[in-house]
Design an enzyme around this catalytic site. Sequence first.
Site, PDB file in Angstrom:
ATOM      1  N   HIS A  89      -3.744   6.401   2.722  1.00 29.15           N
ATOM      2  CA  HIS A  89      -4.540   5.209   2.430  1.00 29.15           C
ATOM      3  C   HIS A  89      -4.042   3.985   3.191  1.00 29.15           C
ATOM      4  CE1 HIS A  89      -5.931   1.739  -0.056  1.00 29.15           C
ATOM      5  NE2 HIS A  89      -6.998   2.494  -0.264  1.00 29.15           N
TER       6      HIS A  89
ATOM      7  N   ASP B 153       0.848  -1.184   0.000  1.00 29.28           N
ATOM      8  CA  ASP B 153       0.000   0.000   0.000  1.00 29.28           C
ATOM      9  C   ASP B 153       0.888   1.240   0.000  1.00 29.28           C
ATOM     10  OD1 ASP B 153      -2.350   1.818   0.694  1.00 29.28           O
ATOM     11  OD2 ASP B 153      -3.309  -0.135   0.951  1.00 29.28           O
TER      12      ASP B 153
ATOM     13  N   ASN C 134     -13.176  -0.454  -8.147  1.00 30.88           N
ATOM     14  CA  ASN C 134     -14.193   0.563  -7.863  1.00 30.88           C
ATOM     15  C   ASN C 134     -14.743   1.209  -9.127  1.00 30.88           C
ATOM     16  OD1 ASN C 134     -13.500   0.061  -5.165  1.00 30.88           O
ATOM     17  ND2 ASN C 134     -12.110   1.814  -5.055  1.00 30.88           N
TER      18      ASN C 134
ATOM     19  N   SER D  37     -11.233  -1.525  -1.364  1.00 29.89           N
ATOM     20  CA  SER D  37     -10.010  -1.587  -0.553  1.00 29.89           C
ATOM     21  C   SER D  37     -10.342  -1.935   0.886  1.00 29.89           C
ATOM     22  CB  SER D  37      -9.278  -0.242  -0.586  1.00 29.89           C
ATOM     23  OG  SER D  37      -8.660  -0.008  -1.820  1.00 29.89           O
TER      24      SER D  37
END
Length: 294
Positions: free
Chosen positions: A43, A8, A141, A219
Amino acid sequence: GVRVCMVDTGIDMNHPDLEDADIVFKDFIGDSAKPTDYGTLAHGTMMAGILVSNGYLVGVAPGVTLGMAAALDDDGDGSNSGNENSVADAIQWCWDTFDADIISLSLGGESDPDAERNGPTSNAVRLALANGVFVVAAAGNDGGSGDDGRVATPSDVKEAISVGALDQDGDIWSGSSLGASSNDDQSVNPNLKPEISAPGVDIISTAPDGEYYSSTGTSDATVFVSGILALILEAEPQLQDNPSSECIEDVKTALMNSADPLESGQSHNSRWGYGAINAQNWLNEIRASGACLN
């Protein structure tokens, strides 16, 4: 005793809910030895908080050892992205050096059905799976009118677990990516995409400077599934001690059979997979089937 690895944006440890977390950090963006979050809206810190926070918020599996490989950063347009080779190297580090039991990938790219060869990230995931490491990845997404009808890569890798997002009413989130709803040579049960859906809308988690942010997407849902799987590995250590591609298939079959259907009379749906995740049912199904336990 369970080791989960995330690829990430990194992690900001300056949050009271993360103070006691067992973190191993590896930087594929810069050369920082200190945990750092390079991302838009931190994030990675938010995804880590869903898993290991232990304070005002309590994560899904706060007792895991978390490997955080920073391979994504702010692309300057309000999103996070990463060099595919760096992401592949990070996935390699997760299983080969960090010795992960589970790799949790809250990331994804556009898949190309006409490509003649797999990209580095997909190849890295395949190698991890071949070495008996569970891989859980975001379905993507791009749901809605512009959906291309395919889940994001590398969640499209056959043996990976592709995760869609549910809202607070238990309905599929409109932005969750479509996948395959019919069997073909490349994808059959229990590997139809996405496989499962989990909470992913308005999820509160840890943020920089001790704050809490809300986020929505596959996520977030991915981390819930990774955390549940970590608890299952804790409950049944043989799943952890005897890793194999056959074991991964057995665990995925149990996931398919234990899901709560969102619509009666349908075994798989291209939007929500086999249904909503039911953690206790998943564990019960593994035990009843004897998957990897003999």
